[in-house]
Design a protein around this motif. Structure first.
Motif, PDB file in Angstrom:
ATOM      1  N   LEU A 134       0.977  18.731  -9.639  1.00  0.00           N
ATOM      2  CA  LEU A 134       0.867  18.886  -8.189  1.00  0.00           C
ATOM      3  C   LEU A 134       1.264  20.306  -7.776  1.00  0.00           C
ATOM      4  O   LEU A 134       0.612  20.927  -6.936  1.00  0.00           O
ATOM      5  CB  LEU A 134       1.753  17.871  -7.464  1.00  0.00           C
ATOM      6  CG  LEU A 134       1.304  16.415  -7.506  1.00  0.00           C
ATOM      7  CD1 LEU A 134       2.402  15.510  -6.962  1.00  0.00           C
ATOM      8  CD2 LEU A 134       0.012  16.220  -6.726  1.00  0.00           C
ATOM      9  N   MET A 135       2.340  20.798  -8.370  1.00  0.00           N
ATOM     10  CA  MET A 135       2.871  22.120  -8.019  1.00  0.00           C
ATOM     11  C   MET A 135       2.110  23.258  -8.705  1.00  0.00           C
ATOM     12  O   MET A 135       2.317  24.415  -8.379  1.00  0.00           O
ATOM     13  CB  MET A 135       4.350  22.202  -8.420  1.00  0.00           C
ATOM     14  CG  MET A 135       5.238  21.158  -7.776  1.00  0.00           C
ATOM     15  SD  MET A 135       5.545  21.484  -6.056  1.00  0.00           S
ATOM     16  CE  MET A 135       6.577  22.919  -6.176  1.00  0.00           C
ATOM     17  N   SER A 136       1.269  22.924  -9.682  1.00  0.00           N
ATOM     18  CA  SER A 136       0.553  23.924 -10.482  1.00  0.00           C
ATOM     19  C   SER A 136       1.508  24.874 -11.195  1.00  0.00           C
ATOM     20  O   SER A 136       1.274  26.087 -11.277  1.00  0.00           O
ATOM     21  CB  SER A 136      -0.442  24.720  -9.627  1.00  0.00           C
ATOM     22  OG  SER A 136      -1.434  23.864  -9.127  1.00  0.00           O
ATOM     23  N   GLY A 150      11.752  11.426  -4.458  1.00  0.00           N
ATOM     24  CA  GLY A 150      10.359  11.051  -4.375  1.00  0.00           C
ATOM     25  C   GLY A 150       9.383  12.190  -4.182  1.00  0.00           C
ATOM     26  O   GLY A 150       9.747  13.318  -3.877  1.00  0.00           O
ATOM     27  N   VAL A 151       8.143  11.830  -4.392  1.00  0.00           N
ATOM     28  CA  VAL A 151       7.004  12.671  -4.089  1.00  0.00           C
ATOM     29  C   VAL A 151       6.165  11.870  -3.100  1.00  0.00           C
ATOM     30  O   VAL A 151       5.811  10.726  -3.370  1.00  0.00           O
ATOM     31  CB  VAL A 151       6.151  12.957  -5.347  1.00  0.00           C
ATOM     32  CG1 VAL A 151       4.930  13.787  -4.987  1.00  0.00           C
ATOM     33  CG2 VAL A 151       6.985  13.625  -6.416  1.00  0.00           C
ATOM     34  N   LEU A 152       5.890  12.450  -1.955  1.00  0.00           N
ATOM     35  CA  LEU A 152       5.050  11.776  -0.969  1.00  0.00           C
ATOM     36  C   LEU A 152       3.607  12.203  -1.172  1.00  0.00           C
ATOM     37  O   LEU A 152       3.321  13.394  -1.318  1.00  0.00           O
ATOM     38  CB  LEU A 152       5.495  12.141   0.449  1.00  0.00           C
ATOM     39  CG  LEU A 152       6.918  11.767   0.828  1.00  0.00           C
ATOM     40  CD1 LEU A 152       7.263  12.331   2.196  1.00  0.00           C
ATOM     41  CD2 LEU A 152       7.103  10.279   0.802  1.00  0.00           C
ATOM     42  N   LEU A 153       2.697  11.235  -1.170  1.00  0.00           N
ATOM     43  CA  LEU A 153       1.265  11.503  -1.270  1.00  0.00           C
ATOM     44  C   LEU A 153       0.564  10.872  -0.086  1.00  0.00           C
ATOM     45  O   LEU A 153       0.907   9.762   0.314  1.00  0.00           O
ATOM     46  CB  LEU A 153       0.679  10.868  -2.536  1.00  0.00           C
ATOM     47  CG  LEU A 153       1.057  11.437  -3.877  1.00  0.00           C
ATOM     48  CD1 LEU A 153       0.554  10.526  -4.986  1.00  0.00           C
ATOM     49  CD2 LEU A 153       0.488  12.829  -4.041  1.00  0.00           C
ATOM     50  N   PHE A 164       6.920  17.566  -2.083  1.00  0.00           N
ATOM     51  CA  PHE A 164       7.934  17.468  -3.136  1.00  0.00           C
ATOM     52  C   PHE A 164       8.966  18.548  -2.883  1.00  0.00           C
ATOM     53  O   PHE A 164       8.639  19.736  -2.829  1.00  0.00           O
ATOM     54  CB  PHE A 164       7.311  17.620  -4.527  1.00  0.00           C
ATOM     55  CG  PHE A 164       8.317  17.655  -5.650  1.00  0.00           C
ATOM     56  CD1 PHE A 164       9.134  16.558  -5.889  1.00  0.00           C
ATOM     57  CD2 PHE A 164       8.450  18.758  -6.454  1.00  0.00           C
ATOM     58  CE1 PHE A 164      10.065  16.586  -6.921  1.00  0.00           C
ATOM     59  CE2 PHE A 164       9.368  18.803  -7.492  1.00  0.00           C
ATOM     60  CZ  PHE A 164      10.180  17.703  -7.721  1.00  0.00           C
ATOM     61  N   ARG A 165      10.201  18.109  -2.681  1.00  0.00           N
ATOM     62  CA  ARG A 165      11.306  18.998  -2.342  1.00  0.00           C
ATOM     63  C   ARG A 165      10.935  19.826  -1.115  1.00  0.00           C
ATOM     64  O   ARG A 165      10.693  19.269  -0.068  1.00  0.00           O
ATOM     65  CB  ARG A 165      11.725  19.821  -3.550  1.00  0.00           C
ATOM     66  CG  ARG A 165      12.329  18.942  -4.639  1.00  0.00           C
ATOM     67  CD  ARG A 165      12.993  19.704  -5.742  1.00  0.00           C
ATOM     68  NE  ARG A 165      13.603  18.757  -6.670  1.00  0.00           N
ATOM     69  CZ  ARG A 165      13.519  18.853  -7.976  1.00  0.00           C
ATOM     70  NH1 ARG A 165      12.900  19.880  -8.531  1.00  0.00           N
ATOM     71  NH2 ARG A 165      14.090  17.943  -8.741  1.00  0.00           N
ATOM     72  N   ASN A 166      10.843  21.126  -1.231  1.00  0.00           N
ATOM     73  CA  ASN A 166      10.546  21.959  -0.058  1.00  0.00           C
ATOM     74  C   ASN A 166       9.088  22.400  -0.001  1.00  0.00           C
ATOM     75  O   ASN A 166       8.758  23.321   0.747  1.00  0.00           O
ATOM     76  CB  ASN A 166      11.458  23.201  -0.049  1.00  0.00           C
ATOM     77  CG  ASN A 166      12.904  22.830   0.150  1.00  0.00           C
ATOM     78  OD1 ASN A 166      13.211  21.914   0.906  1.00  0.00           O
ATOM     79  ND2 ASN A 166      13.794  23.510  -0.540  1.00  0.00           N
ATOM     80  N   THR A 167       8.242  21.760  -0.773  1.00  0.00           N
ATOM     81  CA  THR A 167       6.839  22.159  -0.838  1.00  0.00           C
ATOM     82  C   THR A 167       5.950  21.088  -0.234  1.00  0.00           C
ATOM     83  O   THR A 167       6.046  19.917  -0.590  1.00  0.00           O
ATOM     84  CB  THR A 167       6.415  22.400  -2.306  1.00  0.00           C
ATOM     85  OG1 THR A 167       7.243  23.422  -2.867  1.00  0.00           O
ATOM     86  CG2 THR A 167       4.961  22.805  -2.395  1.00  0.00           C
ATOM     87  N   VAL A 168       5.105  21.497   0.697  1.00  0.00           N
ATOM     88  CA  VAL A 168       4.078  20.623   1.255  1.00  0.00           C
ATOM     89  C   VAL A 168       2.762  21.386   1.125  1.00  0.00           C
ATOM     90  O   VAL A 168       2.640  22.505   1.625  1.00  0.00           O
ATOM     91  CB  VAL A 168       4.328  20.295   2.745  1.00  0.00           C
ATOM     92  CG1 VAL A 168       3.222  19.410   3.300  1.00  0.00           C
ATOM     93  CG2 VAL A 168       5.690  19.648   2.933  1.00  0.00           C
TER      94      VAL A 168
END
Length: 175
Positions: A134-136, A150-153, A164-168
């Motif tokens: 997801l983060m590449s 968690g990871v929100l999808l 995920f954490r501070n990344t959208v």
């Protein structure tokens, strides 16, 4: 553990009536986590066992060969293989990017007909590589999600978005 039970109960309380279904690896610790989440939510929802989430999981194509791989190759090398775009997977394991695509497609197709929060409980060896894709970027084992992190999808128009954490951002590959 007692800490795990308390965190699971608290997560359930936070989710409350928004929780509509729990999907879990069939392994005991994941099923127990979901039972405590459900108890904390104060509602009874289905807890659906998913082998995709563990036993053997989305990254395993042959459990016997994967077991041999896990017993003979250092975890760091397995991690690098699952979390990268390496063309040749290790024996018994799937290509990480393809397995991530399969997992996300299945999750999104399962949840689209029932609005609300669908909670998936799996293992770090599954969630970590998914987060890497997801983060590449290849996340080291120490950077993988922690217990109940968690990871929100979600879908936003034609895009698959994640937090995920501070990344959208959008996940670009669902080929």
């Amino acid at each position: 553990t007692e800490v795990g039970r308390q965190r699971s109960l608290h997560l359930g309380k936070v989710l409350g009536s928004h929780l509509v279904r729990c999907h879990s690896s069939p392994l005991t610790r994941c099923m127990q986590t979901m039972q405590y989440v459900q108890q904390g939510a104060g509602i009874e929802v289905d807890i659906v066992e998913k082998r995709l989430l563990g036993d053997p999981g989305v990254f395993v194509v042959d459990a016997d060969l994967a077991g041999q791989t896990w017993s003979t190759i250092p975890v760091e090398q397995i991690n690098d293989n699952l979390c990268s775009n390496i063309v040749e997977p290790l024996k018994g394991l799937a290509r990480g990017r393809q397995a991530t695509n399969v997992a996300i497609q299945k999750i999104l197709s399962e949840v689209q007909s029932t609005p609300g929060v669908h909670l998936y409980c799996s293992h770090d060896s599954i969630v970590g590589p998914i987060c890497s894709h997801l983060m590449s970027e290849v996340l080291s084992v120490s950077e993988w999600p922690r217990y109940l992190e968690g990871v929100l999808l979600w879908r936003e128009g034609s895009e698959v978005r994640f937090h995920f954490r501070n990344t959208v951002r959008s996940f670009l590959d669902l080929s």
